[in-house]
Motif scaffolding. Sequence first.
Motif, PDB file in Angstrom:
ATOM      1  N   LYS A  18      48.182  90.839  53.299  1.00 24.74           N
ATOM      2  CA  LYS A  18      49.109  91.733  53.520  1.00 24.74           C
ATOM      3  C   LYS A  18      49.769  91.605  54.601  1.00 24.74           C
ATOM      4  O   LYS A  18      51.065  91.438  54.843  1.00 24.74           O
ATOM      5  N   SER A  19      49.123  91.378  55.904  1.00 26.01           N
ATOM      6  CA  SER A  19      49.801  91.630  57.213  1.00 26.01           C
ATOM      7  C   SER A  19      50.576  90.156  57.328  1.00 26.01           C
ATOM      8  O   SER A  19      51.632  90.200  58.023  1.00 26.01           O
ATOM      9  N   GLU A  20      49.840  89.131  56.656  1.00 26.14           N
ATOM     10  CA  GLU A  20      50.889  87.773  56.673  1.00 26.14           C
ATOM     11  C   GLU A  20      52.290  88.028  55.955  1.00 26.14           C
ATOM     12  O   GLU A  20      53.198  87.679  56.486  1.00 26.14           O
ATOM     13  N   PHE A  21      52.125  88.764  54.821  1.00 25.94           N
ATOM     14  CA  PHE A  21      53.406  88.840  54.136  1.00 25.94           C
ATOM     15  C   PHE A  21      54.435  89.664  55.010  1.00 25.94           C
ATOM     16  O   PHE A  21      55.220  89.380  54.936  1.00 25.94           O
ATOM     17  N   ASP A  22      53.788  90.837  55.489  1.00 24.70           N
ATOM     18  CA  ASP A  22      54.707  91.908  56.306  1.00 24.70           C
ATOM     19  C   ASP A  22      55.075  91.256  57.390  1.00 24.70           C
ATOM     20  O   ASP A  22      56.492  91.474  57.681  1.00 24.70           O
ATOM     21  N   ILE A  49      56.227  78.193  54.880  1.00 27.06           N
ATOM     22  CA  ILE A  49      55.851  79.054  56.108  1.00 27.06           C
ATOM     23  C   ILE A  49      54.669  79.891  55.839  1.00 27.06           C
ATOM     24  O   ILE A  49      53.631  79.920  56.620  1.00 27.06           O
ATOM     25  N   LEU A  50      54.705  80.594  54.779  1.00 33.33           N
ATOM     26  CA  LEU A  50      53.616  81.448  54.116  1.00 33.33           C
ATOM     27  C   LEU A  50      52.373  80.382  54.011  1.00 33.33           C
ATOM     28  O   LEU A  50      51.348  80.864  54.667  1.00 33.33           O
ATOM     29  N   LEU A  51      52.448  79.420  53.324  1.00 33.73           N
ATOM     30  CA  LEU A  51      51.252  78.522  53.048  1.00 33.73           C
ATOM     31  C   LEU A  51      50.718  78.278  54.411  1.00 33.73           C
ATOM     32  O   LEU A  51      49.409  77.901  54.388  1.00 33.73           O
ATOM     33  N   LYS A  52      51.523  77.580  55.258  1.00 39.31           N
ATOM     34  CA  LYS A  52      50.998  77.137  56.823  1.00 39.31           C
ATOM     35  C   LYS A  52      50.482  78.281  57.294  1.00 39.31           C
ATOM     36  O   LYS A  52      49.159  78.202  57.833  1.00 39.31           O
ATOM     37  N   ASN A  53      50.987  79.580  57.280  1.00 36.90           N
ATOM     38  CA  ASN A  53      50.117  80.809  57.865  1.00 36.90           C
ATOM     39  C   ASN A  53      48.709  81.128  57.177  1.00 36.90           C
ATOM     40  O   ASN A  53      47.980  81.255  57.842  1.00 36.90           O
TER      41      ASN A  53
END
Length: 186
Positions: A18-22, A49-53
């Motif tokens: 959730k933190s990554e999405f936020d 970007i999300l996938l990489k993170n």
Amino acid sequence: MILYIKNMVCGRCKMVVKSEFDQLGLPTISVELGQVELKEAITESQKEILLKNLQAIGFDIIDDKKSITAEKIKNLIVDLVHHKNNELKINLSDYLVENLHQDYSTLSNLFSELENITIEKYFISQKIEKVKELLVYNELSLSEIADILNYSNVAHLSNQFKKVTGFTPTHFKQLKDKKRIQIENL
């Protein structure tokens, strides 16, 4: 929009994801084991970007239907063993069929094909990790642990524990270096 996330196995995983999405400014409706429901669709560049993170912290996005189903099976088993002890008395195949609305033989074949382990062996490995966790806490007797995890008796638990770990539960308790495996690595 729903994204399916691999390796989410606990409450902390949900918080981290959730933190990554936020951080990326991607508003979520819900974050559950194995899936995130977004308020709106994301672009391909946002997804990259999300996938990489997510990969940097041990997660992955799953796109194909078979992998999503296998991940759902794993998440249901992890949730059942580690968070719903009182529900362990139900038949595993019935539990999976009820939650995934698919024939058990289809689920079993798909899981074995993708994970190279049977559903039953995966379930047993999760139960043994839970036994290890409870043994390390040293708050419950072996009889109480057997009851919580729905083993027919202590002997059954002990035999299965030794078969999987190579140690008796008593010997495991005496080890200084407890050999627990992270859930996502099972």
